[in-house]
Motif scaffolding. Structure first.
Motif, PDB file in Angstrom:
ATOM      1  N   PRO A  24       0.872  -1.225  -0.019  1.00  0.00           N
ATOM      2  CA  PRO A  24      -0.081   0.085  -0.070  1.00  0.00           C
ATOM      3  C   PRO A  24       0.879   1.270  -0.037  1.00  0.00           C
ATOM      4  O   PRO A  24       0.286   2.430  -0.387  1.00  0.00           O
ATOM      5  CB  PRO A  24      -0.789  -0.297   1.357  1.00  0.00           C
ATOM      6  CG  PRO A  24      -0.833  -1.442   1.570  1.00  0.00           C
ATOM      7  CD  PRO A  24       0.332  -2.077   1.115  1.00  0.00           C
ATOM      8  N   LEU A  25       2.288   1.105   0.216  1.00  0.00           N
ATOM      9  CA  LEU A  25       2.955   2.346   0.233  1.00  0.00           C
ATOM     10  C   LEU A  25       3.590   2.694  -1.085  1.00  0.00           C
ATOM     11  O   LEU A  25       4.120   3.602  -1.562  1.00  0.00           O
ATOM     12  CB  LEU A  25       4.178   2.097   1.198  1.00  0.00           C
ATOM     13  CG  LEU A  25       4.062   2.021   2.658  1.00  0.00           C
ATOM     14  CD1 LEU A  25       5.117   1.836   3.745  1.00  0.00           C
ATOM     15  CD2 LEU A  25       3.032   3.167   3.356  1.00  0.00           C
ATOM     16  N   LYS A  26       3.262   1.997  -2.083  1.00  0.00           N
ATOM     17  CA  LYS A  26       3.778   2.113  -3.506  1.00  0.00           C
ATOM     18  C   LYS A  26       3.065   3.285  -4.079  1.00  0.00           C
ATOM     19  O   LYS A  26       1.764   3.479  -3.985  1.00  0.00           O
ATOM     20  CB  LYS A  26       3.536   0.982  -4.404  1.00  0.00           C
ATOM     21  CG  LYS A  26       4.434  -0.118  -4.003  1.00  0.00           C
ATOM     22  CD  LYS A  26       4.544  -1.370  -5.302  1.00  0.00           C
ATOM     23  CE  LYS A  26       5.738  -2.387  -4.818  1.00  0.00           C
ATOM     24  NZ  LYS A  26       5.637  -3.354  -6.225  1.00  0.00           N
ATOM     25  N   SER A  27       3.697   4.037  -4.952  1.00  0.00           N
ATOM     26  CA  SER A  27       3.059   4.992  -5.612  1.00  0.00           C
ATOM     27  C   SER A  27       2.163   4.483  -6.640  1.00  0.00           C
ATOM     28  O   SER A  27       2.530   3.530  -7.489  1.00  0.00           O
ATOM     29  CB  SER A  27       4.183   5.998  -6.410  1.00  0.00           C
ATOM     30  OG  SER A  27       5.022   6.577  -5.387  1.00  0.00           O
ATOM     31  N   PHE A  28       1.040   5.504  -7.066  1.00  0.00           N
ATOM     32  CA  PHE A  28       0.036   4.880  -8.286  1.00  0.00           C
ATOM     33  C   PHE A  28      -0.585   6.179  -8.728  1.00  0.00           C
ATOM     34  O   PHE A  28      -0.394   7.319  -7.882  1.00  0.00           O
ATOM     35  CB  PHE A  28      -0.788   4.040  -7.553  1.00  0.00           C
ATOM     36  CG  PHE A  28      -1.718   4.581  -6.778  1.00  0.00           C
ATOM     37  CD1 PHE A  28      -3.042   5.136  -7.261  1.00  0.00           C
ATOM     38  CD2 PHE A  28      -1.587   4.765  -5.399  1.00  0.00           C
ATOM     39  CE1 PHE A  28      -4.119   5.759  -6.265  1.00  0.00           C
ATOM     40  CE2 PHE A  28      -2.255   5.213  -4.568  1.00  0.00           C
ATOM     41  CZ  PHE A  28      -3.790   5.787  -5.125  1.00  0.00           C
ATOM     42  N   MET A  29      -1.167   6.047  -9.792  1.00  0.00           N
ATOM     43  CA  MET A  29      -1.800   7.209 -10.415  1.00  0.00           C
ATOM     44  C   MET A  29      -3.083   6.364 -11.224  1.00  0.00           C
ATOM     45  O   MET A  29      -2.632   5.887 -12.242  1.00  0.00           O
ATOM     46  CB  MET A  29      -1.120   8.130 -11.187  1.00  0.00           C
ATOM     47  CG  MET A  29      -1.999   9.270 -11.716  1.00  0.00           C
ATOM     48  SD  MET A  29      -1.296  10.492 -12.906  1.00  0.00           S
ATOM     49  CE  MET A  29       0.245  11.242 -11.866  1.00  0.00           C
TER      50      MET A  29
END
Length: 273
Positions: free
Chosen positions: A151-156
């Motif tokens: 859940p700490l990963k970057s996303f868009m």
């Protein structure tokens, strides 16, 4: 039959090429130093000839700070970004703290078409106090911490395909660094450096109920500030010199105590119970 096979092969090649063309469209995040401890996290489009403006539905990334340093979101793409604090001790990294910053927009926001190569501001953060050691950085998606705690990963979640449909998919690579350009900042490079005057300073008890005692300060203390996990100033005390701070009025929880001498400052984390 032979003609049919050739046709299928051609269609497969076209589909593969189309996939590769679309796969290159995406974003990474970069860090911009605005000065005065203000930083902007911006989205950088991958090199692309896509002339279709990107429509962003939601995004997220993690900012890592030195242990005890806090920050506050001052601006964001949709104006309502949330910053969820986490204690590095809870992820087996006691020298850091962090914020998971996310936002789901009420109405999708438009970014300039990737073909322009324009960097778009996403979130601006004000670092509280004036840290002069340690580093701030955007957590990389392929780092050990992000791989362990996904859940700490970057996303868009964004629409980048001009097909008349609103299709929002993740356009930040979850398996690469997902950062580009400057992605970290070393606070020790700042001109005002913390001296050794407060290097031996300690506080007790911790957790605390009423009074925090300050010991081993090798200089007179002039001010103390208490901030909550969102970086908001809760209490401030100014005096010519002091060795204790009354925290009895605070609600139970975790706080940051910033202690100032004339030419130095330090931050200590404590729990009120």
């Amino acid at each position: 039959m032979k003609t049919q096979k050739i046709t299928i092969l051609i269609l497969a090649i076209i589909a593969l090429c189309t996939y590769k063309a679309n796969a290159q469209d995406g974003y990474t995040y970069t860090l911009i130093d605005n000065g005065s401890y203000s930083f902007t996290i911006a989205a950088v489009p991958n090199t692309s000839s896509n002339n279709f403006a990107t429509s962003v539905q939601s995004y997220g990334f993690t900012i890592i700070l030195p242990d005890g340093v806090t920050g506050s979101v001052t601006a964001s793409l949709g104006g309502a970004a949330s910053a969820t604090f986490f204690d590095g001790t809870n992820v087996a990294q006691p020298t850091i703290d962090g914020y998971l910053i996310t936002e789901t927009l009420g109405s999708p926001a438009s970014l300039t078409a990737p073909s322009t190569g324009t960097t778009s501001n996403i979130v601006t953060i004000q670092i509280n106090g004036a840290p002069t050691s340690g580093s701030m950085y955007i957590l990389e998606n392929n780092s050990a911490l992000a791989t362990t705690i996904t859940p700490l990963k970057s996303f868009m979640q964004a629409d980048m395909v001009d097909n008349g449909m609103a299709e929002f998919v993740n356009v930040v690579d979850p398996n690469a660094t997902a950062v580009s350009g400057m992605s970290s900042f070393d606070f020790s490079t700042l001109s005002v450096e913390e001296t050794n005057e407060l290097a031996a300073l300690s506080i007790y008890p911790n957790p605390v109920k009423d009074i925090i005692h300050i010991t081993n300060a090798n200089t007179d203390l002039v001010k103390a500030e208490i901030h909550n996990l969102n970086g908001q100033l809760i209490l401030s005390k100014e005096n010519n010199n002091f060795d204790k701070v009354d925290v009895s009025s605070l609600q139970n929880g975790m706080y940051f105590l910033k202690i100032y001498a004339q030419n130095a400052s330090t931050i200590k984390k404590f729990i009120k119970n």
